[in-house]
Design a protein around this motif. Structure first.
Motif, PDB file in Angstrom:
ATOM      1  N   ASN A   1       0.850  -1.191   0.000  1.00  7.91           N
ATOM      2  CA  ASN A   1       0.000   0.000   0.000  1.00  7.91           C
ATOM      3  C   ASN A   1       0.883   1.238   0.000  1.00  7.91           C
ATOM      4  O   ASN A   1       1.921   1.297   0.684  1.00  7.91           O
ATOM      5  CB  ASN A   1      -0.906   0.003   1.236  1.00  7.91           C
ATOM      6  CG  ASN A   1      -1.842   1.195   1.248  1.00  7.91           C
ATOM      7  OD1 ASN A   1      -2.791   1.249   0.476  1.00  7.91           O
ATOM      8  ND2 ASN A   1      -1.574   2.148   2.138  1.00  7.91           N
TER       9      ASN A   1
ATOM     10  N   GLU B   1       0.663   5.172   0.827  1.00  7.15           N
ATOM     11  CA  GLU B   1      -0.201   6.102   1.543  1.00  7.15           C
ATOM     12  C   GLU B   1      -0.658   7.243   0.628  1.00  7.15           C
ATOM     13  O   GLU B   1       0.144   7.930   0.005  1.00  7.15           O
ATOM     14  CB  GLU B   1       0.552   6.672   2.755  1.00  7.15           C
ATOM     15  CG  GLU B   1      -0.306   7.564   3.640  1.00  7.15           C
ATOM     16  CD  GLU B   1       0.448   8.039   4.861  1.00  7.15           C
ATOM     17  OE1 GLU B   1      -0.063   8.948   5.546  1.00  7.15           O
ATOM     18  OE2 GLU B   1       1.536   7.496   5.135  1.00  7.15           O
ATOM     19  N   GLY B   2      -1.953   7.407   0.552  1.00  7.75           N
ATOM     20  CA  GLY B   2      -2.542   8.449  -0.278  1.00  7.75           C
ATOM     21  C   GLY B   2      -2.858   8.012  -1.692  1.00  7.75           C
ATOM     22  O   GLY B   2      -3.564   8.718  -2.418  1.00  7.75           O
ATOM     23  N   TYR B   3      -2.339   6.844  -2.094  1.00 15.56           N
ATOM     24  CA  TYR B   3      -2.559   6.374  -3.465  1.00 15.56           C
ATOM     25  C   TYR B   3      -3.112   4.952  -3.514  1.00 15.56           C
ATOM     26  O   TYR B   3      -3.472   4.468  -4.588  1.00 15.56           O
ATOM     27  CB  TYR B   3      -1.252   6.439  -4.264  1.00 15.56           C
ATOM     28  CG  TYR B   3      -0.731   7.849  -4.417  1.00 15.56           C
ATOM     29  CD1 TYR B   3      -1.165   8.673  -5.449  1.00 15.56           C
ATOM     30  CD2 TYR B   3       0.186   8.370  -3.490  1.00 15.56           C
ATOM     31  CE1 TYR B   3      -0.683   9.974  -5.577  1.00 15.56           C
ATOM     32  CE2 TYR B   3       0.666   9.651  -3.610  1.00 15.56           C
ATOM     33  CZ  TYR B   3       0.233  10.454  -4.649  1.00 15.56           C
ATOM     34  OH  TYR B   3       0.691  11.745  -4.771  1.00 15.56           O
TER      35      TYR B   3
ATOM     36  N   SER C   1       5.322   7.518   1.738  1.00 16.98           N
ATOM     37  CA  SER C   1       5.357   6.480   2.769  1.00 16.98           C
ATOM     38  C   SER C   1       4.592   5.284   2.231  1.00 16.98           C
ATOM     39  O   SER C   1       3.400   5.379   1.927  1.00 16.98           O
ATOM     40  CB  SER C   1       4.718   6.992   4.062  1.00 16.98           C
ATOM     41  OG  SER C   1       4.640   5.952   5.024  1.00 16.98           O
ATOM     42  N   SER C   2       5.299   4.166   2.074  1.00 17.81           N
ATOM     43  CA  SER C   2       4.651   3.009   1.463  1.00 17.81           C
ATOM     44  C   SER C   2       5.047   1.734   2.179  1.00 17.81           C
ATOM     45  O   SER C   2       6.068   1.675   2.867  1.00 17.81           O
ATOM     46  CB  SER C   2       5.033   2.889  -0.009  1.00 17.81           C
ATOM     47  OG  SER C   2       6.409   2.609  -0.151  1.00 17.81           O
ATOM     48  N   GLU C   3       4.215   0.734   2.031  1.00 11.91           N
ATOM     49  CA  GLU C   3       4.484  -0.619   2.517  1.00 11.91           C
ATOM     50  C   GLU C   3       4.585  -1.542   1.303  1.00 11.91           C
ATOM     51  O   GLU C   3       3.806  -2.467   1.136  1.00 11.91           O
ATOM     52  CB  GLU C   3       3.388  -1.079   3.464  1.00 11.91           C
ATOM     53  CG  GLU C   3       3.252  -0.218   4.705  1.00 11.91           C
ATOM     54  CD  GLU C   3       2.089  -0.654   5.584  1.00 11.91           C
ATOM     55  OE1 GLU C   3       1.373  -1.593   5.165  1.00 11.91           O
ATOM     56  OE2 GLU C   3       1.903  -0.067   6.656  1.00 11.91           O
TER      57      GLU C   3
END
Length: 640
Positions: free
Chosen positions: A149, A151-153, A298-300
């Protein structure tokens, strides 16, 4: 000539004795010569003038040789010598590997036999082994399949290494309308590993440049002025997204990664730079669709886990190879594990999600398993029956199988992408690479032929390979199709010659099985006989090019004229800066068009191609409308 008495010949001391062999006596029964086994006939020296008469030809050659009387005697003798040599030694010398340090190589097997002596115990151990590998493989694979995921997208979309926002030629339609939107849009994406190795395999035009057998990235970092709203890095819309992400540093090549591409509309003056192993191309004019990458996210994102999965599968296959002497268990297990590792992990086909990928791989596995059973029956089983050198088999056969299976890494340095005459001639270093590969295969074939002779199989395999060569020649001369040698077909051709139990054969057979696995899992059983269109793919069609007269230059415009298209073409497509800006069809007005210039500081590149309906043919090379209102005419030849 009368026979010479043997005692007289002995007294002379200058003659030889010729004693007929059993075969020669048998063949000589049709000739008018004595047939007694004890007949001795004196013979003079090789020269007639030394006072002695030579042995008559009808005695030196059997009666069957008279059918070939027009062939010189020396040549017939050489042919018989070659035929005798090809039979090999009598009795045949069957090749067997004597293990180095046999107690060490047989220790794992003996340990299992000692502690699990019964068959059902070994079957249970094997089932447990399969379960452990499958569980570990699926857990790591399922984790790798998660897109994560941003964040924000949201969840990023998995794309393949050659994905882009723009289609070549006129596929985006007039003014690129089929490829909208041009700006104010984002794409959250996820790239697989090793995208840097992807290349365009047919020439692609960038203004007056042509790119072939290279990554396709146009643009890069631009040094904007202070307070400028221009993004730091800008790429032309037809650049490969994943390669541009590697070039910009957003994504790594080894593990892949996630990012967000932001469309920024029309941009100009794309720079050429080399970053992170990718050389981008410059373009000194404008393009309606461009993109950059959003930074500071910021991503996972779960990165490509092909290397941890490689360690898992490589470890399990090594354990199996060390602990079993059963040839069917060894080969079937290794083949299945390699096939699904290549198809799902190391070199998967293009796919949108893992469900579709799994469907593709299962569909390709079933016919591949049938062919593998034939491999086992005629090549693998004869080679490995009775083999106890498990460490040597692991290093040579299994190691070779991994080298062949990871062909997209191990043989990527060889500058041959497709084994066709056009590609070999077009790719730099292709001809030299092919010569080296052919020489290596030739010398390996000589060594294998020697072992086949030692085992008394040379004649049989010579007949098999003669039929194969005849079949290939027939395929080459069969119009209108073209022969294309794929990975799997190369393995089919060469595997029969690796059935001997020798150390070189272990290595060669492992590499060939690996190439077969890689070819069928990645590409499937593609036909070896293909039409010109199938080989061409998105390359030049070979259609005629428009005849464009010298343009009329105005103050801020340029006018082109052209002749009527030859049937079945019915129109003209005009690309300006690689974007279709005008279409003309026969019967819709005069065969001419005027283009206006809106920016005096940019060069503009014009290419023209015939159309058949909405499909464009080859385009001319680019003519350049310079900033000083001069025209640089197109060079001869097509472009795409």
């Amino acid at each position: 000539m009368a026979p010479v008495d043997s005692s007289a010949a002995s007294e002379e001391g200058h003659a030889e004795s010729l004693v007929w062999s059993d075969e020669e006596r048998y063949e000589g029964t049709q000739a008018s010569t004595p047939s007694e086994s004890g007949l001795h006939i004196g013979s003079a020296g090789s020269e007639i003038g030394d006072g002695h008469l030579p042995l008559p030809v009808w005695l030196r050659e059997s009666s069957k040789s008279y059918h070939w009387g027009w062939v010189p005697v020396r040549l017939r003798q050489a042919a018989r010598a070659v035929a005798k040599w090809s039979k090999g030694p009598n009795p045949p010398q069957i090749q067997k590997i004597t293990p180095f340090f046999p107690s060490l190589q047989e220790a794992p097997v003996k340990f299992i036999d000692k502690h699990l002596p019964k068959r059902r115990h070994k079957v249970g151990l094997l089932a447990c082994f399969y379960f452990c590998w499958l569980l570990t493989f699926l857990l790591v694979l399922s984790h790798s399949a998660k897109a994560g995921n941003i964040e924000g997208y949201g969840k990023p979309q998995s794309i393949w290494c050659g994905a882009s926002f723009w289609s070549p030629d006129n596929e985006c339609g007039l003014n690129g309308n089929r490829c909208r939107p041009f700006n104010n849009a984002t794409l959250a994406f996820r790239c697989p590993a090793n995208c840097r190795a992807v290349q365009v395999l047919n020439p692609r035009a960038i203004g007056d440049q042509e790119v072939n057998y290279k990554p396709f990235v146009i643009g890069g970092p631009r040094f904007a002025e202070e307070n400028s709203s221009l993004p730091e890095t800008v790429y032309r819309g037809d650049s490969f997204i994943c390669q541009a992400a590697i070039h910009s540093g957003i994504v790594g090549n080894d593990k892949g990664g996630c990012g967000v591409a932001l469309l920024v509309g029309e941009q100009t003056n794309f720079t050429s730079t080399k970053r992170h192993g990718i050389q981008s191309f410059g373009f000194d004019s404008s393009f309606p669709k461009s993109f950059t990458f959003v930074s500071g996210l910021s991503s996972e994102c779960v990165r490509d886990l092909r290397w941890p999965l490689l360690a898992v599968t490589c470890g399990f296959t090594t354990i199996l190879s060390m602990c079993t002497t059963s040839v069917p268990v060894f080969f079937s297990s290794i083949f299945v594990m390699l096939f699904f590792h290549v198809g799902l992990v190391s070199d998967p086909p293009n796919h949108s999600d893992y469900a579709s990928l799994t469907s593709i791989i299962i569909g390709r596995f079933l016919p591949a398993a049938f062919v593998a059973a034939v491999f086992y029956r005629y090549s693998v089983k004869p080679q490995q029956s009775g083999l106890t050198a498990n460490i040597e088999r692991t290093v040579l056969w299994l190691g070779g199988a991994w080298v062949g299976s990871l062909n997209n890494y191990t043989f990527d340095f060889i500058p041959i992408q497709r084994l066709t005459p056009h590609d070999i001639n077009a790719q730099p270093g292709g001809v030299l690479a092919l010569i080296i590969v052919v020489l290596v295969i030739f010398f390996i074939a000589l060594g294998q032929a020697w072992y086949l002779r030692q085992e008394g199989r040379f004649r049989r395999y010579l007949a098999i390979y003669s039929m194969m060569v005849a079949g290939l020649i027939l395929c080459i001369i069969l119009p209108p199709l073209n022969l294309r040698i794929h990975h799997y077909f190369l393995a089919l051709l060469l595997l029969p010659g690796t059935r001997m139990q020798t150390r070189p054969s272990l290595l060669y057979q492992g590499i060939l099985v690996g190439l077969f696995v890689n070819g069928t899992a990645r590409w499937g059983f593609d036909s070896i006989m293909q039409t010109a269109d199938e080989l061409r793919q998105d390359g030049s069609l070979g259609w005629p090019l428009p005849n464009i007269t010298t343009p009329v230059l105005g103050t801020s415009n340029i006018t082109f004229n052209w002749s009527k298209p030859p049937p079945p073409q019915d129109g003209i497509s005009v690309l300006v800066n690689d974007v279709e800006r005008h279409r003309w069809y026969y019967g819709e007005g005069a065969p001419a068009h005027t283009f206006d210039r809106y920016d005096d500081i940019e060069r503009e590149y014009f290419r023209f191609g015939y159309m058949r309906g909405s499909r464009s043919s080859d385009y001319t090379k680019a003519g350049i409308w310079e900033t000083d209102e001069k025209w640089t005419p197109m060079e001869s030849g097509p472009s795409k």
